[in-house]
Motif scaffolding. Structure first.
Motif, PDB file in Angstrom:
ATOM      1  N   THR A   5     -94.987 -23.430 -27.998  1.00 28.60           N
ATOM      2  CA  THR A   5     -94.089 -24.064 -27.025  1.00 28.60           C
ATOM      3  C   THR A   5     -94.025 -25.566 -27.267  1.00 28.60           C
ATOM      4  O   THR A   5     -92.936 -26.157 -27.277  1.00 28.60           O
ATOM      5  CB  THR A   5     -94.545 -23.760 -25.587  1.00 28.60           C
ATOM      6  OG1 THR A   5     -94.517 -22.339 -25.395  1.00 28.60           O
ATOM      7  CG2 THR A   5     -93.640 -24.423 -24.569  1.00 28.60           C
ATOM      8  N   ASN A  78     -86.809 -25.079 -20.215  1.00 27.90           N
ATOM      9  CA  ASN A  78     -87.551 -23.826 -20.091  1.00 27.90           C
ATOM     10  C   ASN A  78     -87.605 -23.172 -21.463  1.00 27.90           C
ATOM     11  O   ASN A  78     -86.572 -22.916 -22.074  1.00 27.90           O
ATOM     12  CB  ASN A  78     -86.867 -22.905 -19.073  1.00 27.90           C
ATOM     13  CG  ASN A  78     -87.665 -21.649 -18.811  1.00 27.90           C
ATOM     14  OD1 ASN A  78     -88.771 -21.467 -19.321  1.00 27.90           O
ATOM     15  ND2 ASN A  78     -87.095 -20.770 -18.022  1.00 27.90           N
ATOM     16  N   THR A  79     -88.822 -22.902 -21.947  1.00 23.75           N
ATOM     17  CA  THR A  79     -89.009 -22.343 -23.280  1.00 23.75           C
ATOM     18  C   THR A  79     -89.686 -20.985 -23.185  1.00 23.75           C
ATOM     19  O   THR A  79     -90.716 -20.852 -22.527  1.00 23.75           O
ATOM     20  CB  THR A  79     -89.871 -23.284 -24.142  1.00 23.75           C
ATOM     21  OG1 THR A  79     -89.257 -24.574 -24.152  1.00 23.75           O
ATOM     22  CG2 THR A  79     -90.001 -22.766 -25.563  1.00 23.75           C
ATOM     23  N   THR A  80     -89.110 -19.998 -23.846  1.00 22.99           N
ATOM     24  CA  THR A  80     -89.681 -18.654 -23.913  1.00 22.99           C
ATOM     25  C   THR A  80     -89.859 -18.293 -25.380  1.00 22.99           C
ATOM     26  O   THR A  80     -88.898 -18.342 -26.146  1.00 22.99           O
ATOM     27  CB  THR A  80     -88.749 -17.618 -23.242  1.00 22.99           C
ATOM     28  OG1 THR A  80     -88.526 -18.022 -21.884  1.00 22.99           O
ATOM     29  CG2 THR A  80     -89.353 -16.232 -23.270  1.00 22.99           C
ATOM     30  N   VAL A  81     -91.095 -17.959 -25.761  1.00 26.20           N
ATOM     31  CA  VAL A  81     -91.395 -17.584 -27.140  1.00 26.20           C
ATOM     32  C   VAL A  81     -91.530 -16.067 -27.204  1.00 26.20           C
ATOM     33  O   VAL A  81     -92.298 -15.474 -26.449  1.00 26.20           O
ATOM     34  CB  VAL A  81     -92.696 -18.253 -27.634  1.00 26.20           C
ATOM     35  CG1 VAL A  81     -92.998 -17.843 -29.071  1.00 26.20           C
ATOM     36  CG2 VAL A  81     -92.594 -19.771 -27.509  1.00 26.20           C
ATOM     37  N   LEU A  82     -90.755 -15.459 -28.093  1.00 30.59           N
ATOM     38  CA  LEU A  82     -90.774 -14.009 -28.300  1.00 30.59           C
ATOM     39  C   LEU A  82     -91.101 -13.755 -29.765  1.00 30.59           C
ATOM     40  O   LEU A  82     -90.198 -13.578 -30.584  1.00 30.59           O
ATOM     41  CB  LEU A  82     -89.418 -13.392 -27.928  1.00 30.59           C
ATOM     42  CG  LEU A  82     -88.903 -13.704 -26.520  1.00 30.59           C
ATOM     43  CD1 LEU A  82     -87.425 -13.392 -26.401  1.00 30.59           C
ATOM     44  CD2 LEU A  82     -89.719 -12.936 -25.498  1.00 30.59           C
ATOM     45  N   ALA A  86     -87.652 -18.134 -30.395  1.00 27.91           N
ATOM     46  CA  ALA A  86     -87.856 -18.814 -29.119  1.00 27.91           C
ATOM     47  C   ALA A  86     -86.509 -19.235 -28.552  1.00 27.91           C
ATOM     48  O   ALA A  86     -85.604 -19.624 -29.298  1.00 27.91           O
ATOM     49  CB  ALA A  86     -88.755 -20.031 -29.301  1.00 27.91           C
ATOM     50  N   LEU A  88     -84.877 -21.834 -25.811  1.00 29.29           N
ATOM     51  CA  LEU A  88     -85.084 -23.005 -24.974  1.00 29.29           C
ATOM     52  C   LEU A  88     -83.779 -23.290 -24.247  1.00 29.29           C
ATOM     53  O   LEU A  88     -82.731 -23.433 -24.882  1.00 29.29           O
ATOM     54  CB  LEU A  88     -85.501 -24.212 -25.816  1.00 29.29           C
ATOM     55  CG  LEU A  88     -85.851 -25.478 -25.035  1.00 29.29           C
ATOM     56  CD1 LEU A  88     -86.935 -26.274 -25.753  1.00 29.29           C
ATOM     57  CD2 LEU A  88     -84.635 -26.371 -24.796  1.00 29.29           C
ATOM     58  N   THR A  89     -83.843 -23.317 -22.924  1.00 28.44           N
ATOM     59  CA  THR A  89     -82.670 -23.691 -22.139  1.00 28.44           C
ATOM     60  C   THR A  89     -82.962 -25.033 -21.478  1.00 28.44           C
ATOM     61  O   THR A  89     -84.106 -25.365 -21.170  1.00 28.44           O
ATOM     62  CB  THR A  89     -82.331 -22.641 -21.066  1.00 28.44           C
ATOM     63  OG1 THR A  89     -83.472 -22.453 -20.219  1.00 28.44           O
ATOM     64  CG2 THR A  89     -81.925 -21.323 -21.700  1.00 28.44           C
ATOM     65  N   SER A 113     -78.310 -23.751 -24.465  1.00 30.87           N
ATOM     66  CA  SER A 113     -79.264 -22.742 -24.923  1.00 30.87           C
ATOM     67  C   SER A 113     -79.480 -22.992 -26.402  1.00 30.87           C
ATOM     68  O   SER A 113     -78.515 -23.031 -27.169  1.00 30.87           O
ATOM     69  CB  SER A 113     -78.710 -21.329 -24.723  1.00 30.87           C
ATOM     70  OG  SER A 113     -78.486 -21.075 -23.363  1.00 30.87           O
TER      71      SER A 113
END
Length: 149
Positions: A5, A78-82, A86, A88-89, A113
């Motif tokens: 992140t 807001n960061t989401t790692v999958l 990833a 990031l919005t 986004s």
């Protein structure tokens, strides 16, 4: 905050710093390479979809060449790692030179986004999509729950 992140948010900040500085070399480093199956994509506010690294970088070169001043203040990050991807919005609060030249400024807001992929070189930008937030006199009415159509 995870290591991934933090790395993604650093590259994301570098992306906006490159725009502000008009640094096409840094922008080129930030974007991922196209693969045989997939191409990077970008949607600037009000533009159609751009696909392919060369087309995307050409668009940034044009924007940078025609922008005398721009500053981004990012909020709501807001960061989401999958795994190796990833999302990031954020909200881009933008200040630019106004119509009257360097003595005036214009402000705007864009919701963005940004999708990053993990590469051998680190996290790289795969997709950027910016959508303008329309601001006007009816903002107060929307806050009261009354939408005008």
């Amino acid at each position: 905050m995870s290591v991934d992140t933090a790395a993604i948010e650093t590259v994301n900040q570098d992306f906006y710093t490159a725009i502000e500085a008009g640094d096409l070399d840094r922008m080129t480093e930030i974007w991922a390479e196209d693969t045989d199956e997939e191409r990077v994509t970008c949607v600037h506010p009000g533009w159609t979809l751009l696909a392919g690294r060369s087309e995307v970088l050409r668009s940034w070169a044009l924007i940078m060449a025609n922008t005398t001043y721009i500053q981004f203040v990012l909020t709501d990050v807001n960061t989401t790692v999958l795994g190796d991807v990833a999302v990031l919005t954020c909200v881009e609060n933008i200040l630019t030179a106004g119509e009257e030249g360097e003595a005036s400024f214009a402000a705007g807001k864009v919701v963005a986004s940004n999708v990053y992929v993990r590469t051998a070189q680190g996290w790289r930008l795969w997709m950027h999509h910016g959508s303008p937030v329309l601001q006007g006199d009816d903002d107060e009415e929307e806050e009261d729950g009354e939408l005008e159509h």
